[in-house]
Design an enzyme around this catalytic site. Structure first.
Site, mmCIF file in Angstrom:
data_model
loop_
_atom_site.group_PDB
_atom_site.id
_atom_site.type_symbol
_atom_site.label_atom_id
_atom_site.label_comp_id
_atom_site.label_asym_id
_atom_site.label_seq_id
_atom_site.Cartn_x
_atom_site.Cartn_y
_atom_site.Cartn_z
ATOM 1 N N LYS A 9 0.850 -1.185 -0.091
ATOM 2 C CA LYS A 9 0.063 -0.015 0.063
ATOM 3 C C LYS A 9 0.807 1.391 0.036
ATOM 4 O O LYS A 9 1.946 1.100 0.222
ATOM 5 C CB LYS A 9 -1.093 -0.079 1.209
ATOM 6 C CG LYS A 9 -2.033 -1.072 1.074
ATOM 7 C CD LYS A 9 -3.010 -1.102 2.335
ATOM 8 C CE LYS A 9 -3.919 -1.984 2.462
ATOM 9 N NZ LYS A 9 -5.072 -1.915 3.295
ATOM 10 N N TYR A 49 -12.665 -2.802 -3.100
ATOM 11 C CA TYR A 49 -13.403 -2.584 -1.827
ATOM 12 C C TYR A 49 -14.918 -2.504 -1.875
ATOM 13 O O TYR A 49 -15.418 -1.777 -0.990
ATOM 14 C CB TYR A 49 -12.816 -1.487 -1.084
ATOM 15 C CG TYR A 49 -11.353 -1.501 -0.650
ATOM 16 C CD1 TYR A 49 -10.995 -2.803 0.004
ATOM 17 C CD2 TYR A 49 -10.291 -0.718 -1.136
ATOM 18 C CE1 TYR A 49 -9.533 -2.944 0.345
ATOM 19 C CE2 TYR A 49 -8.788 -0.757 -0.790
ATOM 20 C CZ TYR A 49 -8.630 -2.007 0.012
ATOM 21 O OH TYR A 49 -7.266 -2.249 0.106
ATOM 22 N N ASN A 112 -2.126 0.300 6.641
ATOM 23 C CA ASN A 112 -1.837 -0.972 7.680
ATOM 24 C C ASN A 112 -0.810 -1.937 6.390
ATOM 25 O O ASN A 112 -0.773 -3.207 6.564
ATOM 26 C CB ASN A 112 -2.755 -1.927 8.039
ATOM 27 C CG ASN A 112 -3.879 -2.117 6.994
ATOM 28 O OD1 ASN A 112 -3.860 -1.753 5.684
ATOM 29 N ND2 ASN A 112 -5.045 -2.730 7.412
ATOM 30 N N HIS A 115 -2.149 -5.051 1.595
ATOM 31 C CA HIS A 115 -3.726 -5.881 1.385
ATOM 32 C C HIS A 115 -3.136 -7.265 0.962
ATOM 33 O O HIS A 115 -2.139 -7.523 0.377
ATOM 34 C CB HIS A 115 -4.219 -5.196 0.162
ATOM 35 C CG HIS A 115 -5.378 -6.216 -0.378
ATOM 36 N ND1 HIS A 115 -6.655 -6.294 0.246
ATOM 37 C CD2 HIS A 115 -5.308 -7.278 -1.148
ATOM 38 C CE1 HIS A 115 -7.219 -7.096 -0.244
ATOM 39 N NE2 HIS A 115 -6.710 -8.017 -1.167
ATOM 40 N N GLU A 126 -9.121 -11.773 -7.246
ATOM 41 C CA GLU A 126 -8.202 -10.503 -7.023
ATOM 42 C C GLU A 126 -6.932 -10.706 -8.153
ATOM 43 O O GLU A 126 -6.648 -9.685 -8.331
ATOM 44 C CB GLU A 126 -7.845 -10.247 -5.400
ATOM 45 C CG GLU A 126 -9.089 -9.935 -4.612
ATOM 46 C CD GLU A 126 -8.691 -9.565 -3.254
ATOM 47 O OE1 GLU A 126 -9.494 -9.080 -2.692
ATOM 48 O OE2 GLU A 126 -7.364 -10.132 -2.746
HETATM 49 P P1 IDP Z 1 -7.988 -6.520 5.582
HETATM 50 O O1 IDP Z 1 -7.435 -5.732 4.692
HETATM 51 O O2 IDP Z 1 -7.553 -6.979 6.940
HETATM 52 O O3 IDP Z 1 -8.637 -7.792 4.796
HETATM 53 P P2 IDP Z 1 -10.996 -5.226 5.023
HETATM 54 O O4 IDP Z 1 -12.028 -5.476 6.516
HETATM 55 O O5 IDP Z 1 -11.089 -6.291 4.058
HETATM 56 O O6 IDP Z 1 -9.491 -5.574 5.911
HETATM 57 O O7 IDP Z 1 -10.658 -3.882 4.936
HETATM 58 C C1 IDP Z 1 -9.854 -3.503 3.825
HETATM 59 C C2 IDP Z 1 -8.950 -2.182 4.342
HETATM 60 O O8 IDP Z 1 -9.716 -1.270 4.579
HETATM 61 C C3 IDP Z 1 -8.238 -2.296 5.351
HETATM 62 O O9 IDP Z 1 -6.859 -3.059 5.190
HETATM 63 C C4 IDP Z 1 -7.889 -1.064 5.641
HETATM 64 O O10 IDP Z 1 -7.064 -0.339 4.973
HETATM 65 C C5 IDP Z 1 -9.280 -0.316 5.537
HETATM 66 N N1 IDP Z 1 -10.083 -0.441 6.704
HETATM 67 C C6 IDP Z 1 -10.700 -1.296 7.467
HETATM 68 N N2 IDP Z 1 -11.272 -1.023 8.297
HETATM 69 C C7 IDP Z 1 -11.175 0.372 8.663
HETATM 70 C C8 IDP Z 1 -11.376 1.171 9.713
HETATM 71 O O11 IDP Z 1 -12.100 0.838 10.704
HETATM 72 N N3 IDP Z 1 -10.947 2.541 9.521
HETATM 73 C C9 IDP Z 1 -10.148 2.717 8.519
HETATM 74 N N4 IDP Z 1 -9.796 1.951 7.488
HETATM 75 C C10 IDP Z 1 -10.296 0.759 7.504
HETATM 76 MG MG MG Z 2 -10.156 -7.772 3.182
#
Ligand code: IDP
Ligand code: MG
Length: 154
Positions: A9, A49, A112, A115, A126
């Site tokens: 990312k 997303y 974070n 992905h 994907e």
């Molecule tokens: P993942 O990346 O662990 O699979 P997902 O729920 O699929 O998590 O969410 C995709 C991305 O959306 C996350 O990696 C993060 O960058 C963002 N995201 C998820 N939850 C939050 C939140 O509560 N606040 C801000 N960004 C979030």
């Molecule tokens: Mg995810």
């Protein structure tokens, strides 16, 4: 053999973590079968997303994911999807296990570092979302004899 997608990312690109992240997957014994740098547009983010489109952070997430290029990588291995998710760590990086990429390198639920596909079904979709067939490579990895037992890779 199983294939999975990761995206390095924008936060990782800015913080100089490309090598560190790639090294983790290489050292694990996974095989890199595709890699490219790309800018994500609105259309691909809406698709990628879609499960988050009603969340209050969705607009911020898209802005973040477009703030610099990302690097897409496709990794291959026995049980690769789950193995990569374990190395990735949980979504909220502040609480991710030490030793995982998110646990070691990030402090935010949004920024974070990577992905990673969350299931075999998602991974198949994907990988084809980010790579054409001609951008994925088949080759022999000589170290496999030291990574897997013979009956794991037959
Ligand atoms: P993942 O990346 O662990 O699979 P997902 O729920 O699929 O998590 O969410 C995709 C991305 O959306 C996350 O990696 C993060 O960058 C963002 N995201 C998820 N939850 C939050 C939140 O509560 N606040 C801000 N960004 C979030
Ligand atoms: Mg995810």
């Amino acid at each position: 053999m199983e294939r999975t997608l990761i995206l390095i990312k924008p936060d990782s690109i800015q913080r100089g973590l490309i090598g560190e992240i790639t090294t983790r997957f290489e050292r694990k014994g996974l095989k890199l079968v595709g890699m490219k740098m790309m800018h994500l547009n609105e259309a691909i983010l809406l698709e990628h997303y879609a499960h988050l489109k009603d969340k209050p952070f969705f607009a911020g997430l898209k802005k973040f994911m477009r703030s610099s290029p990302v690097i897409a990588q496709c990794w291959e291995g026995v049980g690769a999807v789950k193995a990569v998710r374990i190395l990735c760590g949980i979504t909220n990086a502040r609480e991710a296990d030490a030793g995982s990429l998110r646990g070691d390198f990030a402090m935010s639920p949004q920024c974070n570092v990577i992905h990673a596909s969350d299931s075999q079904e998602t991974a198949a979709k994907e990988v084809s979302r980010f790579f054409k067939n001609s951008e994925l490579f088949e080759y022999e990895k000589t170290e496999y004899m030291h990574v897997y037992a013979e009956d794991e890779i037959q």
